[in-house]
Write a protein that holds these residues in place. Structure first.
Motif, mmCIF file in Angstrom:
data_model
loop_
_atom_site.group_PDB
_atom_site.id
_atom_site.type_symbol
_atom_site.label_atom_id
_atom_site.label_comp_id
_atom_site.label_asym_id
_atom_site.label_seq_id
_atom_site.Cartn_x
_atom_site.Cartn_y
_atom_site.Cartn_z
ATOM 1 N N SER B 195 -35.190 8.697 -57.558
ATOM 2 C CA SER B 195 -35.215 7.232 -57.621
ATOM 3 C C SER B 195 -34.065 6.584 -56.861
ATOM 4 O O SER B 195 -32.892 6.909 -57.101
ATOM 5 N N PRO B 196 -34.368 5.660 -55.959
ATOM 6 C CA PRO B 196 -33.291 5.011 -55.193
ATOM 7 C C PRO B 196 -32.449 4.040 -56.030
ATOM 8 O O PRO B 196 -31.362 3.661 -55.608
ATOM 9 N N LEU B 197 -32.952 3.669 -57.191
ATOM 10 C CA LEU B 197 -32.258 2.693 -58.035
ATOM 11 C C LEU B 197 -31.277 3.397 -58.962
ATOM 12 O O LEU B 197 -31.702 4.120 -59.865
ATOM 13 N N PRO B 198 -29.957 3.220 -58.777
ATOM 14 C CA PRO B 198 -29.010 3.929 -59.642
ATOM 15 C C PRO B 198 -29.257 3.606 -61.122
ATOM 16 O O PRO B 198 -29.453 2.444 -61.490
ATOM 17 N N LEU B 199 -29.276 4.656 -61.917
ATOM 18 C CA LEU B 199 -29.628 4.514 -63.330
ATOM 19 C C LEU B 199 -28.434 4.156 -64.190
ATOM 20 O O LEU B 199 -28.519 3.299 -65.069
ATOM 21 N N LEU B 200 -27.297 4.806 -63.976
ATOM 22 C CA LEU B 200 -26.124 4.621 -64.840
ATOM 23 C C LEU B 200 -25.200 3.559 -64.275
ATOM 24 O O LEU B 200 -24.688 3.710 -63.163
ATOM 25 N N PRO B 201 -24.958 2.480 -65.040
ATOM 26 C CA PRO B 201 -24.042 1.445 -64.546
ATOM 27 C C PRO B 201 -22.612 1.981 -64.429
ATOM 28 O O PRO B 201 -22.193 2.808 -65.235
ATOM 29 N N ALA B 202 -21.888 1.503 -63.419
ATOM 30 C CA ALA B 202 -20.464 1.842 -63.325
ATOM 31 C C ALA B 202 -19.791 1.384 -64.615
ATOM 32 O O ALA B 202 -20.110 0.331 -65.146
ATOM 33 N N GLY B 203 -18.888 2.183 -65.128
ATOM 34 C CA GLY B 203 -18.188 1.812 -66.357
ATOM 35 C C GLY B 203 -18.812 2.432 -67.593
ATOM 36 O O GLY B 203 -18.171 2.518 -68.640
ATOM 37 N N ASP B 204 -20.070 2.859 -67.489
ATOM 38 C CA ASP B 204 -20.709 3.581 -68.595
ATOM 39 C C ASP B 204 -20.019 4.938 -68.730
ATOM 40 O O ASP B 204 -19.802 5.633 -67.722
ATOM 41 N N ALA B 205 -19.655 5.314 -69.956
ATOM 42 C CA ALA B 205 -19.004 6.614 -70.170
ATOM 43 C C ALA B 205 -19.876 7.747 -69.634
ATOM 44 O O ALA B 205 -19.363 8.794 -69.212
ATOM 45 N N LEU B 206 -21.186 7.550 -69.638
ATOM 46 C CA LEU B 206 -22.083 8.578 -69.117
ATOM 47 C C LEU B 206 -21.980 8.720 -67.601
ATOM 48 O O LEU B 206 -22.219 9.803 -67.058
ATOM 49 N N ALA B 207 -21.647 7.635 -66.906
ATOM 50 C CA ALA B 207 -21.496 7.705 -65.452
ATOM 51 C C ALA B 207 -20.301 8.593 -65.098
ATOM 52 O O ALA B 207 -20.378 9.423 -64.175
ATOM 53 N N ALA B 208 -19.205 8.423 -65.820
ATOM 54 C CA ALA B 208 -18.018 9.247 -65.564
ATOM 55 C C ALA B 208 -18.309 10.720 -65.874
ATOM 56 O O ALA B 208 -17.934 11.618 -65.109
ATOM 57 N N TRP B 209 -18.982 10.958 -66.988
ATOM 58 C CA TRP B 209 -19.360 12.331 -67.356
ATOM 59 C C TRP B 209 -20.308 12.928 -66.301
ATOM 60 O O TRP B 209 -20.137 14.082 -65.886
ATOM 61 N N PHE B 210 -21.279 12.142 -65.856
ATOM 62 C CA PHE B 210 -22.228 12.633 -64.840
ATOM 63 C C PHE B 210 -21.484 13.057 -63.580
ATOM 64 O O PHE B 210 -21.753 14.109 -62.997
ATOM 65 N N GLY B 211 -20.494 12.256 -63.182
ATOM 66 C CA GLY B 211 -19.665 12.615 -62.032
ATOM 67 C C GLY B 211 -18.916 13.929 -62.255
ATOM 68 O O GLY B 211 -18.812 14.763 -61.350
ATOM 69 N N ARG B 212 -18.432 14.121 -63.478
ATOM 70 C CA ARG B 212 -17.727 15.376 -63.786
ATOM 71 C C ARG B 212 -18.665 16.569 -63.685
ATOM 72 O O ARG B 212 -18.274 17.638 -63.197
#
Lengths: 228, 228
Positions: B195-212
């Motif tokens: 999906s081209p539409l990013p799912l996790l908003p910046a600042g969501d704790a899940l976004a940081a975890w996903f990056g990790r």
């Protein structure tokens, strides 16, 4: 001897789901407990804890409040007793299950049980509880009671991931219970204590599991005033 | 060298969330892997497995299918490598999280992503996928795409218990990832790939975890054709 402060209703009903998590954790650790029942509106009795909610424990000079904090304390303080978490990964995932129960199950259970719960509370507590129910749900306990059939269905659906697992194994912890079992158990124990309408249908894998948890620790959780 | 069969779409997109669980488990165990991409409608290529779905692995003479079965196999076969589960309790609770992802998260993700997913699939697979979407959701991929904004909101709400935990710690497994992290990760990786539409908003704790998790194992999961 550890002291535990927990809520009491009429006819000595000990209805707090959070306190049941602590009760089961204390039993799991094989610790002796002296229980101090308090009313919901009696904040003076637990002022010493620095908080306004139960459960609270006092272990010698140490006071700990909040059921999860208490579980962490017990695991750290009594490492030679049976483990609540089964290691670091298990601890982290027990906290996940505990959080899942708090956020995905308890809010539905609150709506499902509030109409019955108010009737077993001490008359002193009922006005405060009614105000809390109306604040959090926008409905009266009586209106919630009328919708109870449908809310029970939602509650049983919300625990579907646990049901799927418990078809294949005895406890969420595997062959033996862990703190995650007590987190989920506390919701069904709350139902059994406040509501005359049995929540879990016979044949549901969760009903068999619930019976197994009631049997643990010499039937400790079974042996409390309840409807069934 | 372990062989892994997994789905491929257009431009080499490896979109199967279940296969990502297996990919990450293999990397976690430090095992060398040779990947065999197959189309959704190409059942002949995996006939040898006795099943009709990927992932499938072949480790010497041993064939294992189903992502959870593969995780159990790897943990048992390679006990000296980093643990996926952190012990018996951890294994049981990893299975709980895996089941929670399958039952409470994946069905919503399927509705949220189907409208985009069909566009990255191989043209050969699209009619079969369209029929599957219509069978399971009662809607066309295009109708699901129109409702995507609201379905994304539901998806982000469904993972609230994980979000609450990940505000306080790096991984669901605690300081280090465990298989439960890979179970949940696989959903957001699927989103990122189709999906081209990013799912996790910046600042969501899940976004940081996903990056990790994307950074783990030398950025293995980051280094795959994806939209972001």
């Amino acid at each position: 001897m550890i002291e535990l402060w927990e809520l009491r209703g009429q006819n000595d009903r000990r209805y707090s789901n959070f306190s049941w998590r602590t009760r089961m954790a204390l039993r799991h650790k094989g610790l002796s407990v002296s229980v101090q029942p308090v009313l919901l509106t009696d904040k003076a009795s637990i002022d010493f804890s620095g908080g306004k909610t139960v459960p609270v424990i006092r272990d010698g000079a140490r006071v700990v409040r909040d059921s999860w904090q208490i579980a962490e304390y017990l695991e750290k303080q009594y490492p030679e007793q049976p483990s609540l978490f089964g290691g670091d990964t298990g601890k982290s995932l027990c906290q996940f299950v505990n959080t899942w129960v708090d956020r995905s199950v308890v809010p539905i259970a609150f709506q499902a049980l509030a109409g019955d719960a108010i009737l077993v509370q001490d008359p002193t507590d009922q006005p405060h509880f009614r105000a809390t129910v109306e604040k959090f749900t926008g409905k009266s306990p009586e209106a919630l009671k009328e919708a109870q059939g449908k809310t029970f269905e939602r509650l049983l659906a919300s625990v579907d991931p646990a049901r799927a697992l418990l078809k294949r194994q005895a406890f969420l912890g595997g062959d033996a219970p862990c703190y995650a079992d007590y987190s989920l158990f506390s919701v069904f124990q709350w139902a059994r204590i406040v509501s005359p309408l049995p929540l879990l249908p016979a044949g549901d894998a969760l009903a068999a599991w619930f019976g197994r948890v009631l049997d643990l620790h010499d039937g400790h959780a079974r042996d409390t005033p309840a409807f069934y």
